[in-house]
Motif scaffolding. Structure first.
Motif, PDB file in Angstrom:
ATOM      1  N   THR A 197      41.111  45.013  41.714  1.00  0.00           N
ATOM      2  CA  THR A 197      40.745  44.817  43.116  1.00  0.00           C
ATOM      3  C   THR A 197      40.043  43.482  43.306  1.00  0.00           C
ATOM      4  N   THR A 228      40.292  40.855  41.383  1.00  0.00           N
ATOM      5  CA  THR A 228      41.271  39.798  41.137  1.00  0.00           C
ATOM      6  C   THR A 228      42.149  39.575  42.369  1.00  0.00           C
ATOM      7  N   MET A 229      42.573  40.641  43.003  1.00  0.00           N
ATOM      8  CA  MET A 229      43.400  40.519  44.205  1.00  0.00           C
ATOM      9  C   MET A 229      42.625  39.881  45.351  1.00  0.00           C
TER      10      MET A 229
END
Length: 104
Positions: free
Chosen positions: A26, A28-29
């Motif tokens: 999450t 990273t996104m």
């Protein structure tokens, strides 16, 4: 099994791993989305002063335009009688005329 509410049961190791994995993905996104939006804003705000519109264009008599496009060294006018007139950006002179036969 622990039934005492004061001491909650320890969660299994694979559940801890899964929770950390989801949190990492999450984050990273979110970082990736922020980077993409930032790059898009930078790209859209970059000015291209070389492609300023010409002040005027001298067209042959009776010519009606339907489209206009430009590049760093030339600009082109598409006419209603299926011709493409290409002009030199620096001098404004007509350098090429292309006849387009769009009717069979």
């Amino acid at each position: 099994m622990n039934t005492n509410p004061e001491f909650p049961a320890e969660e299994p190791a694979n559940l801890k791993f899964l929770r950390r994995l989801v949190t990492t993905l999450t984050a990273t996104m979110i970082v990736g989305l922020v980077v993409m939006i930032t790059l898009l804003v930078i790209r859209l705000n970059s000015a291209t002063p070389d492609l300023a519109l010409p002040e005027y264009i001298e067209l042959p008599d009776g010519t009606r335009t339907t489209a206009f496009t430009q590049a760093p060294t030339w600009y082109a006018v598409v006419t209603a009688d299926d011709r493409i007139l290409i002009f030199n950006r620096d001098s404004g002179q007509l350098t090429q005329e292309i006849s387009v036969n769009s009717r069979p």
